[in-house]
Every structure is written in structure tokens, then in C-alpha cells.
Design a protein around this motif. Structure first.
Motif, short mmCIF file in Angstrom:
data_model
loop_
_atom_site.label_atom_id
_atom_site.label_comp_id
_atom_site.label_asym_id
_atom_site.label_seq_id
_atom_site.Cartn_x
_atom_site.Cartn_y
_atom_site.Cartn_z
N ALA A 1 3.07 3.91 -15.24
CA ALA A 1 1.77 3.37 -14.86
C ALA A 1 1.70 1.85 -15.07
CB ALA A 1 0.66 4.06 -15.64
N TYR A 2 2.24 1.39 -16.18
CA TYR A 2 2.19 -0.04 -16.49
C TYR A 2 2.95 -0.85 -15.44
CZ TYR A 2 1.84 -4.16 -19.51
OH TYR A 2 1.53 -5.40 -20.03
N ALA A 3 4.12 -0.35 -15.08
CA ALA A 3 4.95 -1.05 -14.08
C ALA A 3 4.25 -1.08 -12.72
CB ALA A 3 6.30 -0.37 -13.96
N ALA A 4 3.63 0.03 -12.36
CA ALA A 4 2.93 0.10 -11.07
C ALA A 4 1.76 -0.88 -11.04
CB ALA A 4 2.42 1.52 -10.82
N LEU A 5 1.06 -0.98 -12.16
CA LEU A 5 -0.08 -1.90 -12.23
C LEU A 5 0.39 -3.35 -12.16
CD1 LEU A 5 -3.09 -1.23 -12.40
CD2 LEU A 5 -3.01 -1.80 -14.82
N SER B 1 0.82 -1.21 0.00
CA SER B 1 0.00 0.00 0.00
C SER B 1 0.86 1.26 0.00
CB SER B 1 -0.93 0.01 1.22
OG SER B 1 -1.86 -1.04 1.15
N THR B 2 1.93 1.22 0.77
CA THR B 2 2.82 2.38 0.85
C THR B 2 3.52 2.63 -0.48
OG1 THR B 2 3.20 1.92 3.20
CG2 THR B 2 4.75 3.41 2.11
N ILE B 3 4.07 1.57 -1.05
CA ILE B 3 4.79 1.70 -2.33
C ILE B 3 3.85 2.16 -3.44
CG2 ILE B 3 5.97 0.41 -4.16
CD1 ILE B 3 7.18 -1.36 -1.94
N ILE B 4 2.66 1.57 -3.50
CA ILE B 4 1.72 1.92 -4.57
C ILE B 4 1.17 3.33 -4.38
CG2 ILE B 4 -0.62 1.44 -5.40
CD1 ILE B 4 1.53 -0.17 -6.76
N GLU C 1 -5.39 3.04 -2.22
CA GLU C 1 -4.34 2.43 -1.40
C GLU C 1 -3.84 3.38 -0.31
OE1 GLU C 1 -3.30 -0.69 -1.24
OE2 GLU C 1 -4.81 -1.21 -2.74
N LEU C 2 -4.08 4.67 -0.50
CA LEU C 2 -3.75 5.62 0.57
C LEU C 2 -4.53 5.27 1.84
CD1 LEU C 2 -3.77 8.93 -1.51
CD2 LEU C 2 -1.83 8.10 -0.15
#
Length: 243
Positions: free
Chosen positions: A77-81, A40-43, A139-140
Motif C-alpha cells: 500500500a505504501y509503495a502504491a501511494l 490509472s491502469t497501474i494503480i 482510478e478504475l
């Protein structure tokens, strides 16, 4: 590519799991919650970075246009997803393996199933990536859900504690704005832009996914309110169980 990226992120989640089990605690619930907090923190940081970076580079004009949200892909964005998709796959398996859920139809498992279907299909087809990044603003709020769980495991439960009070304020603020409001706005955007979608599974799947998320948010809000009441009135709750 999407499958490989998600698998790589799944491996990283397993590594985080191993590190926590080896050096912090072997309790499955604590390990699961800690890995979830890490995700959650990373995202959350990633999503904020992606949005700010996009605004600084190209400005906010047209950023939330249909063509951008459906066909475009913001930088990173793609990498985060992929990272989130790998995490949800890991978390689903971890909860099933250690039975870290309750109820006949656990909302957390339903939540993960919806996200895995939507995320995997989006990554495979490389569409609606930006839409899904916006859904991850929630996720925040997840950060404070996990912080609360870890805090209670650590024995910090006094409602008079400053830490607990601040945590609850942040919990409610992020639940309202980062989770509930953001998902409602995304749903409204989907409905308004429905005629702009081409024929296919994207719109039905997106509407189904957001309907599920909003429904789960209602249940989460009720659970959160009940938890808040219990922590504010621990003596009353204790007396009730003692009857």
C-alpha cells in the motif's frame, strides 16, 4: 523515505512522458492523457491486488476497522501511494506548464492539490495509508475517462460504434460504483469513526479532502452527462453551434 519514493515515481513518470513524446506523439495533451491512462491502469491493478492479497492472507474480518485504516498499512500500500503521489505531482506541473486546463478555477488542479496535500502528509506521518488506498479505487473510473479522451483524439466519435457504447457503459458503471459510491462510503466511515480519531490534523484533513472529492465528483458527473448527451446527439449539437 516518503519523499524519496515519491521523487522516484516522479522520475518514472517523466521517463514515460519522454518515451511517448519520442515515439508516439509530441502533442502535450496526448502525452499527458497517455501518461494519466498509464497511471490509472497501474494503480487500479495495484489497488485490486492489494485488497485481494490482504483478504487472502488475513481474511476480510477487521480489514476495514478504524485501527487498520488509520494505523495499519497493507502490503504494497505504501509503495502504491508513493507512486500515485509522484504521478499527481508530475501531472500538476505538466498541466500548468502546458496550460492543459480550462476555467478560472480548474477542478482538475484543485483535485490534484487536495490529493497531494493529503497523500504527502499521510506518507510523511505514515498514517491513514489504507484509507487513501481505498480512495484510489476511483482510478478504475479514471481509466475510462482517459480512454474516452484518447479515443476522441483518434477520431472515433460515432455514438453508434460498439466501442463507444461499451466505453460509455463502463464509464458510467465505474463512475457510479468505483468513484461516487466508494467516496461516499469512505466519507460516511470517517464521520461514524470520528470519535475514534486522536486529536490532530488527520480527521479534519480527511474530512476536508473527502468533502472536496465528493464536490468534484458532482461536477464531474454533470460534465460526464453533458458529454454523453453531446455524443448521443452530435447533429443537434452541431446545429446549435451553427446558429
Amino acid at each position: 523515505m516518503a519523499r524519496t519514493s515519491s521523487q522516484n515515481q516522479n522520475e518514472k513518470n517523466k521517463i514515460a512522458n519522454w518515451v511517448i513524446r519520442s515515439f508516439v506523439s509530441r502533442d502535450p495533451l496526448f502525452v499527458n492523457t497517455s501518461v494519466s491512462l498509464l497511471h490509472s491502469t497501474i494503480i487500479s491493478v495495484s489497488v485490486v491486488f492489494i485488497l485481494v492479497n490482504q483478504c487472502l492472507k488475513n481474511g476480510s474480518d477487521g480489514m476495514f476497522e478504524h485501527s487498520q485504516l488509520v494505523g495499519g498499512t497493507w502490503e504494497w500500500a505504501y509503495a502504491a501511494l508513493c507512486f500515485s503521489c509522484g504521478y499527481f505531482a508530475y501531472d500538476q506541473l505538466d498541466m500548468l506548464f502546458y496550460r492543459l486546463y480550462s476555467g478560472s478555477i480548474p477542478s482538475i488542479l484543485v483535485h490534484h492539490m487536495i490529493l497531494l496535500v493529503c497523500f504527502t502528509l499521510a506518507l510523511y506521518r505514515n498514517v491513514t495509508i489504507n484509507y487513501l488506498i481505498l480512495t484510489l479505487v476511483c482510478e478504475l473510473h479514471s481509466i475510462f475517462l482517459h480512454v474516452r479522451k484518447v479515443r476522441r483524439m483518434a477520431g472515433i466519435r460515432s455514438a453508434k460504434s460498439t466501442i463507444v457504447r461499451v466505453e460509455w457503459v463502463l464509464n458510467w458503471l465505474t463512475f457510479i460504483f468505483a468513484r461516487s459510491l466508494s467516496h461516499i462510503l469512505i466519507t460516511i466511515k470517517l464521520v461514524v469513526d470520528a470519535p475514534k480519531f486522536e486529536k490532530g490534523v488527520e480527521l479534519p484533513l480527511a474530512l476536508f479532502g473527502m468533502a472536496g472529492m465528493n464536490f468534484i465528483n458532482v461536477g464531474l458527473g454533470i460534465d460526464l452527462f453533458n458529454a454523453f448527451k453531446r455524443e448521443r446527439n452530435p447533429q443537434k449539437n452541431s446545429d446549435h453551434h451553427g446558429e
